[in-house]
Design a protein around this motif. Structure first.
Motif, PDB file in Angstrom:
ATOM      1  N   THR A 122     150.713  45.960 -51.811  1.00 31.43           N
ATOM      2  CA  THR A 122     149.918  47.184 -51.809  1.00 31.43           C
ATOM      3  C   THR A 122     148.674  46.965 -52.643  1.00 31.43           C
ATOM      4  O   THR A 122     148.743  46.435 -53.758  1.00 31.43           O
ATOM      5  N   GLN A 297     155.478  41.957 -44.286  1.00 29.66           N
ATOM      6  CA  GLN A 297     154.790  41.110 -43.316  1.00 29.66           C
ATOM      7  C   GLN A 297     153.662  40.288 -43.938  1.00 29.66           C
ATOM      8  O   GLN A 297     152.906  39.651 -43.214  1.00 29.66           O
ATOM      9  N   ARG A 405     139.841  39.194 -42.414  1.00 27.87           N
ATOM     10  CA  ARG A 405     141.171  38.647 -42.138  1.00 27.87           C
ATOM     11  C   ARG A 405     141.838  38.055 -43.376  1.00 27.87           C
ATOM     12  O   ARG A 405     143.066  38.016 -43.450  1.00 27.87           O
ATOM     13  N   SER A 431     146.466  38.339 -44.627  1.00 28.01           N
ATOM     14  CA  SER A 431     146.878  39.626 -44.064  1.00 28.01           C
ATOM     15  C   SER A 431     145.658  40.384 -43.586  1.00 28.01           C
ATOM     16  O   SER A 431     144.804  40.768 -44.397  1.00 28.01           O
ATOM     17  N   THR A 432     145.582  40.619 -42.293  1.00 28.57           N
ATOM     18  CA  THR A 432     144.459  41.377 -41.752  1.00 28.57           C
ATOM     19  C   THR A 432     144.450  42.802 -42.279  1.00 28.57           C
ATOM     20  O   THR A 432     143.393  43.349 -42.595  1.00 28.57           O
ATOM     21  N   ASP A 433     145.614  43.415 -42.409  1.00 28.90           N
ATOM     22  CA  ASP A 433     145.679  44.801 -42.882  1.00 28.90           C
ATOM     23  C   ASP A 433     145.116  44.934 -44.294  1.00 28.90           C
ATOM     24  O   ASP A 433     144.309  45.830 -44.579  1.00 28.90           O
ATOM     25  N   LEU A 434     145.547  44.047 -45.204  1.00 31.40           N
ATOM     26  CA  LEU A 434     145.051  44.130 -46.578  1.00 31.40           C
ATOM     27  C   LEU A 434     143.576  43.753 -46.656  1.00 31.40           C
ATOM     28  O   LEU A 434     142.809  44.355 -47.423  1.00 31.40           O
ATOM     29  N   LYS A 436     141.326  44.200 -44.328  1.00 30.77           N
ATOM     30  CA  LYS A 436     140.561  45.333 -43.807  1.00 30.77           C
ATOM     31  C   LYS A 436     140.506  46.471 -44.821  1.00 30.77           C
ATOM     32  O   LYS A 436     139.481  47.152 -44.950  1.00 30.77           O
ATOM     33  N   ALA A 437     141.601  46.692 -45.548  1.00 30.24           N
ATOM     34  CA  ALA A 437     141.608  47.727 -46.576  1.00 30.24           C
ATOM     35  C   ALA A 437     140.604  47.396 -47.677  1.00 30.24           C
ATOM     36  O   ALA A 437     139.876  48.276 -48.165  1.00 30.24           O
TER      37      ALA A 437
END
Length: 478
Positions: A122, A297, A405, A431-434, A436-437
Motif C-alpha cells: 500500500t 499480487q 509500470r 506493479s502497474t497499479d502502484l 499508476k498510483a
C-alpha cells in the motif's frame, strides 16, 4: 630567507599530509580531487572540514556489515541468480518485457536483492496516514517491534510513540529501536529511559566512541523501516516527528508491506542491529521470520545501499530503469545532485524523446544543496526536461516512476551522498497499479508546483549563477 624555507616546509608538509589523508582509502575520483583541493588550498582549516565531512567509516565496521549472516536469504539469492542466468522468469509476465530480466539480475548481483512475490503493498503519501498506520500496528504487536530510523524527534509524535512502545514492552513485546545519532541529535538518554526501564532496547547506529558527539556528517544510517511481528513492514521516507527548525515536510511516500518482502526488511534490520549493538545482539531465529500469510499480487526487490558495498546498487538500479524507459521517467527528490552517469542517462532519455519530469521542493533546509540542485536542473531543462518546483511546503519524496509500470521509492535522495556515502534502502516495485498510483500523485503534486523553464534559467542574475556553480564544485564532497 629562513622564513621562506619555513613556509616552504609547511606547504610541503601540508601537501604530504593531504596526499596521505585522502589517498589512504579508496573513493570516487571526483571526490578524491575535491578533497585534495580543499586540503591544499585551505591549510589546517581544510583538515577540520575533512574531519567533519570526509573521513571514511572504520573498516572494522564495514566488515561487520559485510559478514552478517542473512539466515537463508543469501542461499535464496544464489538460487535466483542461477535461475536468471538460465533464463527463468522470476516475476511473472513482466519478465517478458524488454530490460526487466536484466534489471532483476543487476540488483541480484549488486546487492543480493531477493525477488519476492505475492506481496500486498500500500502506498502511503501523507504523514497523518503514516503515523496512523504505524501507531495502529505497534498497538497490535504481540511478539516484537523493530524500528530503524534516521530522525526521531522528541516532539509530541516522538513522545507518543515512545510511550506506546513502553506500554508494549511492559506487556512483554520485544521492542528494539535503532536510530542514527546525527539525524536524531535532539534525543537524550533520558528520553529513552522509560522504554529501557520497561525492557525495551535502544541503540545508536555506529555511533563510535564519541557517540552523540561524533562530528562526522557522512556515513549516516539514513534507512527508515519498521517490522511488526515479522508480518507487517514499513519502508519509506517518513521521519518520526518534526523538527521545529526545519521547513515543514508536507509530502512524502512510504510503503506498507505484507508478504515475503517483510522477511527481507527483517533481515536488514537484524544485520544493522547486530552491527551496532554491543551486548544485545540478536540470534537469527525462525520466530522473526514467520511464514507469510499475504496473498497479494505485488512483486518487488528491496535494495540496500551503503559504503560497505563495492557497487552502488541503488544507483545502478536507477540507471538500468532509465535505460529501459520507452515513454516516461518521472522523478521526485528533495535534492538533485547527480553524478555524471545519472546525468548522462537522463540526457540520453530526453534526447530519445522520453518524457522526463523532475520535481524538487522550492524551499529546503539545505541552501548549499539547493543551489547545486538548480545548477544540474538548468543543464537538463536546457535539453528538454520538464522541471517543477513544489511550493506547498517541503517535498521529501524519493520516488521514480517509469512508463507508469515500475516504481522505486525508499530513503535515497538523488545525490552522491545517498548513493555512495550513507546507508540507504529502496524498493524496486514491479506493479502497474502502484506505479499508476504514484504517477497520479505526481500529477496532483504538479498542481502545487511552479513549472521551471529554460527561459527562466537564462535570465538568472550572474551572482546567482556563480553561487550555483560554486555549490556544484562541492557536489562530490557534499
Amino acid at each position: 630567507m629562513w622564513i621562506g624555507l619555513v613556509l616552504g616546509g609547511i606547504v610541503a608538509l601540508n601537501a604530504g599530509l593531504a596526499m596521505v589523508t585522502v589517498l589512504r582509502q579508496p573513493r570516487d575520483i571526483s571526490a578524491t580531487w575535491g578533497w585534495l583541493l580543499v586540503l591544499l588550498l585551505i591549510p589546517v582549516a581544510g583538515f577540520g572540514l575533512y574531519w567533519l565531512f570526509g573521513r571514511k567509516i572504520a573498516s572494522s565496521k564495514l566488515n561487520a556489515l559485510l559478514n552478517q549472516q542473512r539466515l537463508g536469504i543469501d542461499r535464496a539469492v544464489a538460487a535466483q541468480q542461477e535461475a536468471v542466468a538460465l533464463g527463468a522468469g522470476l516475476i511473472g509476465r513482466a519478465t517478458a518485457e524488454a530490460g526487466v530480466p536484466e534489471l532483476v539480475r543487476t540488483l541480484l548481483q549488486a546487492d543480493g536483492a531477493l525477488v519476492t512475490t505475492l506481496n500486498q503493498a500500500t502506498l502511503i503519501t501523507t504523514r497523518p496516514a503514516f503515523n496512523d498506520r504505524l501507531f495502529t500496528a505497534v498497538r497490535a504487536a504481540r511478539q516484537h517491534v523493530h524500528i530503524e530510523a534516521y530522525t526521531i524527534e522528541p516532539d509530541a509524535t516522538g513522545q507518543a510513540l515512545r510511550d506506546l512502545l513502553t506500554q508494549r514492552a511492559a506487556a512483554g513485546v520485544l521492542v528494539r529501536i535503532l536510530y542514527d545519532p546525527f539525524g536524531s541529535h535532539r534525543l537524550t538518554q533520558a528520553f529513552w529511559q522509560p522504554l529501557r526501564d520497561a525492557g525495551g532496547q535502544v541503540t545508536p547506529f555506529i555511533a563510535g566512541r564519541l557517540a552523540r558527539a561524533n562530528p562526522r556528517i557522512n556515513f549516516r544510517n539514513h534507512r527508515k523501516l519498521a517490522v511488526i511481528d515479522g508480518s507487517l513492514g514499513f519502508l519509506g521516507g517518513f521521519d518520526i516527528g518534526s523538527s521545529p527548525k526545519r521547513v515543514a515536510i508536507t509530502r512524502d511516500t512510504a510503503l506498507a508491506l505484507r508478504g515475503s518482502a517483510v522477511a527481507v526488511l527483517q533481515a536488514r534490520f537484524l544485520m544493522d542491529w547486530n552491527t551496532a549493538a554491543k551486548a544485545q545482539r540478536v540470534a537469527m531465529a525462525d520466530t522473526y521470520f514467520p511464514k507469510p500469510r499475504a496473498n497479494g499480487q505485488v512483486t518487488l526487490q528491496i535494495v540496500s545501499g551503503g559504503p560497505e558495498q563495492p557497487l552502488e546498487a541503488i544507483k545502478l538500479g536507477y540507471l538500468r530503469l532509465i535505460a529501459m524507459a520507452k515513454h516516461s521517467v518521472w522523478l521526485q527528490s528533495p535534492y538533485f545532485v547527480p553524478d555524471e552517469s545519472l546525468l548522462d542517462a537522463l540526457t540520453i532519455a530526453i534526447n530519445a524523446g522520453i518524457d522526463v519530469r523532475i520535481m524538487v521542493p522550492r524551499v529546503t533546509a539545505q541552501p548549499l544543496m539547493a543551489k547545486a540542485t538548480r545548477f544540474y536542473l538548468d543543464r537538463l531543462v536546457r535539453v528538454g526536461a520538464q522541471v517543477y518546483f513544489y511550493q506547498a511546503g517541503f517535498l521529501h519524496n524519493k520516488v521514480m516512476v517509469v512508463d507508469g509500470r515500475y516504481l522505486v521509492t525508499g530513503t535515497a535522495n538523488l545525490d552522491i551522498r545517498s548513493f555512495s556515502l550513507n546507508f540507504e534502502i529502496a524498493a524496486f516495485v514491479y506493479s502497474t497499479d502502484l506505479a499508476k498510483a504514484a504517477a497520479a500523485q505526481f500529477t496532483k503534486d504538479c498542481a502545487a508546483s511552479l513549472r521551471y523553464t529554460h527561459a527562466m534559467a537564462k535570465v538568472k542574475p550572474r551572482r546567482t549563477r556563480l553561487a550555483e556553480e560554486l555549490s556544484r564544485l562541492l557536489a562530490p564532497i557534499l
